[in-house]
Design an enzyme around this catalytic site. Structure first.
Site, PDB file in Angstrom:
ATOM      1  CG  ASP A 125      69.909 -59.234  -6.397  1.00  0.00           C
ATOM      2  OD1 ASP A 125      69.241 -60.232  -6.743  1.00  0.00           O
ATOM      3  OD2 ASP A 125      70.980 -58.906  -6.938  1.00  0.00           O
ATOM      4  CG  ASP A 143      69.920 -64.547  -7.347  1.00  0.00           C
ATOM      5  OD1 ASP A 143      69.823 -64.751  -8.573  1.00  0.00           O
ATOM      6  OD2 ASP A 143      70.067 -63.414  -6.857  1.00  0.00           O
TER       7      ASP A 143
END
Length: 164
Positions: A125, A143
């Site tokens: 991330d 995401d």
């Protein structure tokens, strides 16, 4: 000629190519972050947006992040099962544009994160949004695609309900 309830092979191919573009964008950005950042690095871009390097061993919002390792295989298998189901849905409903766009974005995002789990054992991330001391959990291109796909699914269903 294909019936209205099924998508042509060319239609399915188009949706799969779009999903592949999402996967490539996701993996490319993660490669850039892995090459330029160390774990925990934070580079402010604006007063509310940072580039970071975080490793998520769990699922959305770090759900099960601290589990003992079994979650890697669970989420990898879940992602592959979801991808298989989505391809089946695209094959049957690829002619429904908004629905197919939603599924395609979710497919690309799910497989982008599956690739991370298979290679690294975690999801990379790197997008961090914050305001007034509140930090949204770090996320990535995959995401984002999943989130946009979920919003499109809701919009598609609202349109379907309104028509009936």
């Amino acid at each position: 000629m294909a019936s209205r309830s099924s998508s042509s092979p060319a239609g399915l191919t188009t949706w799969l190519l779009i999903a592949a573009v999402v996967i490539l964008a996701d993996q490319f950005t993660k490669i850039l972050i892995l090459g330029a950042f160390r774990l925990g690095d934070v580079h402010p871009i604006t007063s509310f947006f940072d580039l970071v390097r975080a490793h998520n061993f769990g699922a959305a919002f770090s759900f099960l992040h601290g589990a003992s390792g079994w979650q890697r295989w669970f989420f990898l298998g879940l992602g592959l099962a979801a991808a298989t189901f989505i391809v089946w849905l695209l094959r049957r409903h690829g002619h429904q544009k908004l629905f197919a766009w939603a599924l395609t974005l979710i497919l690309g995002g799910a497989l982008g994160n599956v690739i991370d789990r298979a290679i690294h054992g975690y999801v990379v991330d790197f997008i961090q949004v914050h305001a007034g001391g509140w930090y949204f959990p770090a996320f990535n291109v995959a995401d984002s695609a999943i989130t946009i796909g979920a919003i499109l699914l809701i919009l598609d269903e609202l349109r379907r309900v309104r028509r009936t």
